[in-house]
Design a protein around this motif. Structure first.
Motif, PDB file in Angstrom:
ATOM      1  N   HIS A 297     -48.711  23.376  61.311  1.00 34.04           N
ATOM      2  CA  HIS A 297     -48.523  22.377  61.247  1.00 34.04           C
ATOM      3  C   HIS A 297     -47.917  22.050  59.771  1.00 34.04           C
ATOM      4  O   HIS A 297     -48.995  22.129  59.027  1.00 34.04           O
ATOM      5  N   LEU A 298     -46.908  22.300  58.605  1.00 29.20           N
ATOM      6  CA  LEU A 298     -46.954  22.105  57.592  1.00 29.20           C
ATOM      7  C   LEU A 298     -47.525  20.408  56.928  1.00 29.20           C
ATOM      8  O   LEU A 298     -47.456  19.497  57.924  1.00 29.20           O
ATOM      9  N   GLN A 299     -48.243  20.994  56.123  1.00 30.76           N
ATOM     10  CA  GLN A 299     -48.790  19.051  55.199  1.00 30.76           C
ATOM     11  C   GLN A 299     -47.670  18.243  54.724  1.00 30.76           C
ATOM     12  O   GLN A 299     -46.671  18.764  54.099  1.00 30.76           O
ATOM     13  N   GLU A 300     -47.957  17.552  54.429  1.00 30.78           N
ATOM     14  CA  GLU A 300     -47.085  16.289  53.511  1.00 30.78           C
ATOM     15  C   GLU A 300     -46.939  16.639  52.744  1.00 30.78           C
ATOM     16  O   GLU A 300     -48.365  16.022  51.963  1.00 30.78           O
ATOM     17  N   LYS A 301     -46.013  16.719  51.513  1.00 31.24           N
ATOM     18  CA  LYS A 301     -45.222  17.019  50.329  1.00 31.24           C
ATOM     19  C   LYS A 301     -46.821  15.334  49.411  1.00 31.24           C
ATOM     20  O   LYS A 301     -46.339  14.591  49.670  1.00 31.24           O
ATOM     21  N   PRO A 302     -47.350  16.087  48.230  1.00 30.30           N
ATOM     22  CA  PRO A 302     -47.851  14.660  46.923  1.00 30.30           C
ATOM     23  C   PRO A 302     -46.397  14.058  46.038  1.00 30.30           C
ATOM     24  O   PRO A 302     -45.272  14.917  46.240  1.00 30.30           O
ATOM     25  N   ASP A 303     -46.722  13.315  46.293  1.00 33.89           N
ATOM     26  CA  ASP A 303     -46.078  12.842  45.007  1.00 33.89           C
ATOM     27  C   ASP A 303     -46.098  13.146  43.624  1.00 33.89           C
ATOM     28  O   ASP A 303     -46.898  13.724  43.341  1.00 33.89           O
ATOM     29  N   GLN A 304     -44.291  13.870  43.523  1.00 34.27           N
ATOM     30  CA  GLN A 304     -44.570  14.893  41.942  1.00 34.27           C
ATOM     31  C   GLN A 304     -44.692  14.310  40.806  1.00 34.27           C
ATOM     32  O   GLN A 304     -44.945  14.668  39.993  1.00 34.27           O
ATOM     33  N   LYS A 305     -44.867  12.332  41.057  1.00 32.77           N
ATOM     34  CA  LYS A 305     -45.051  11.381  39.952  1.00 32.77           C
ATOM     35  C   LYS A 305     -46.263  11.707  39.370  1.00 32.77           C
ATOM     36  O   LYS A 305     -47.165  10.739  38.730  1.00 32.77           O
ATOM     37  N   ASN A 306     -47.127  12.301  40.224  1.00 29.76           N
ATOM     38  CA  ASN A 306     -48.323  11.955  41.079  1.00 29.76           C
ATOM     39  C   ASN A 306     -49.518  13.175  40.903  1.00 29.76           C
ATOM     40  O   ASN A 306     -50.011  12.696  42.027  1.00 29.76           O
ATOM     41  N   LEU A 307     -49.435  13.998  40.110  1.00 28.38           N
ATOM     42  CA  LEU A 307     -49.803  15.354  40.785  1.00 28.38           C
ATOM     43  C   LEU A 307     -51.271  15.740  40.595  1.00 28.38           C
ATOM     44  O   LEU A 307     -51.413  16.318  40.292  1.00 28.38           O
ATOM     45  N   GLY A 308     -51.061  15.695  39.338  1.00 33.21           N
ATOM     46  CA  GLY A 308     -52.171  16.115  38.403  1.00 33.21           C
ATOM     47  C   GLY A 308     -52.680  17.744  38.664  1.00 33.21           C
ATOM     48  O   GLY A 308     -50.796  18.345  38.356  1.00 33.21           O
TER      49      GLY A 308
END
Length: 354
Positions: free
Chosen positions: A10-21
């Motif tokens: 199962h692949l992960q859901e990608k994080p929000d590119q505008k809030n990566l840290g």
């Protein structure tokens, strides 16, 4: 290399590119490879990101035989992916490993492994302005044995993390404490390597600086406590009376990829770059008489980090009215322009991932 690929269920859901840290989200896969005296490097594989089983007697946990690197993959406006001078990271890791009596990962093998991992998960390379995929290769002793000696087995791993701009609010000047109690490195030691111990021992200085209202520390040399060397975990440069000054590579400072790149660019622009010992007294004097025009740290994560103030004992100097300098900004714009493919790479520093 023959690199085995182990598919993740199962692949992960990608994080929000505008809030990566920075360093908070890790990708679906990692690269692993083992070494022992009998087989050398073997069992190269890209496997699902996850834990690494360890015996409690694993030597790295007791004797810190460990090295690491840091580089980035960038997505251009055309959607292509490129690395920045990965061969320099490979060569530096070989030097680090030599100092810690660890087997080297050959340059071609290092670069191939990095490219293979980035290619396998290219959809993790973000496209928002200022974002990139941070790449962390590292290697450690895996032999389960107590007793200080060169280990008989090692593991080389690469993990990756999509990151935003290192400074979310932009590159603003910071206040720096000149550290004259602790030292970071001495000649003959491991100051030129990227080993975990260097960074562990630097934390005390950082904590001390924060307690005094500063962001980081400026390290002085370990013998005389007189000559400026690094700032935090970065190389540092000073513009004094129109010339650039930075500590020489004599075994106590890290041979930074960003440092080397900026020196090339500065010399191309006609600046005199002095790789020489600069005393803290001369630095403070230049700050007081107005000849200290700009100061900035250099490194992969932040590229450049401008310094707005130095605090040394009972004295302090403000640099450029606590504003980012014109040259500092130009260097940042130029180097990041090359890295993200916005400017021509006349130096041949970028490596496409295809």
């Amino acid at each position: 290399m023959d690199i085995r690929f182990e598919k993740r269920e199962h692949l992960q859901e990608k994080p929000d590119q505008k809030n990566l840290g920075f360093g908070k989200h890790f990708t679906d896969y990692m690269f692993v490879m083992d070494w022992d005296k009998e087989q050398g490097w073997h069992d190269a594989a890209i496997v699902p990101y996850g834990g690494i089983p360890m015996d409690p007697a694993t030597m790295v946990l007791h004797y810190a035989q460990e090295t690491f690197e840091g580089l980035k993959a960038y997505r251009t406006a055309e959607g292509k992916i490129q690395l920045f001078r990965p061969e320099m990271n490979a060569r530096r890791m070989i030097k680090s490993n030599e100092r810690l009596c660890m087997p080297g990962v050959p340059e071609e093998m290092f670069v191939e492994a990095v490219k293979a991992l980035v290619k396998a998960q290219e959809d993790w390379v973000p496209s928002e302005p200022g974002t990139s995929l941070y790449i962390r290769p590292f290697m450690f002793a895996t032999e389960a044995s107590l007793g200080v000696h060169m280990a008989k087995s090692y593991k080389f791993v690469i993990i990756t993390t999509p990151v935003g701009a290192y400074y979310a609010e932009g590159i603003n000047p910071v206040k720096i404490l000149v550290e004259d109690e602790y030292v970071r490195a001495v000649k003959g030691g491991t100051g030129f390597t990227k080993c975990g111990g260097n960074y562990a021992s630097s934390i005390a200085g950082q904590v001390k600086a924060e307690k005094m209202g500063c962001t980081q520390v400026l390290w002085l040399d370990g013998v005389h406590r007189k000559y400026v060397e690094e700032v935090g975990t970065m190389n540092i440069m000073f513009k004094i009376a129109g010339e650039i000054y930075t500590a020489p590579l004599e075994g106590t400072v890290l041979p930074g990829v960003t440092r080397d790149s900026l020196i090339h660019i500065l010399r191309d622009w006609g600046y005199k770059v002095n790789e020489t010992h600069l005393s803290i007294d001369d630095l403070m004097k230049a700050g007081h008489d107005g000849t200290l025009e700009e100061a900035f740290g250099t490194g992969t994560a932040a590229v450049v980090s401008p310094v707005g103030e130095f605090v040394y004992k009972d004295d302090s100097v403000i640099v450029n009215d606590f504003k980012i300098g014109e040259l500092t900004q130009k260097l940042y714009d130029t180097l990041t322009g090359i890295q993200w493919g916005k400017l021509e790479d006349k130096y041949g520093w970028t490596t496409p991932v295809e």
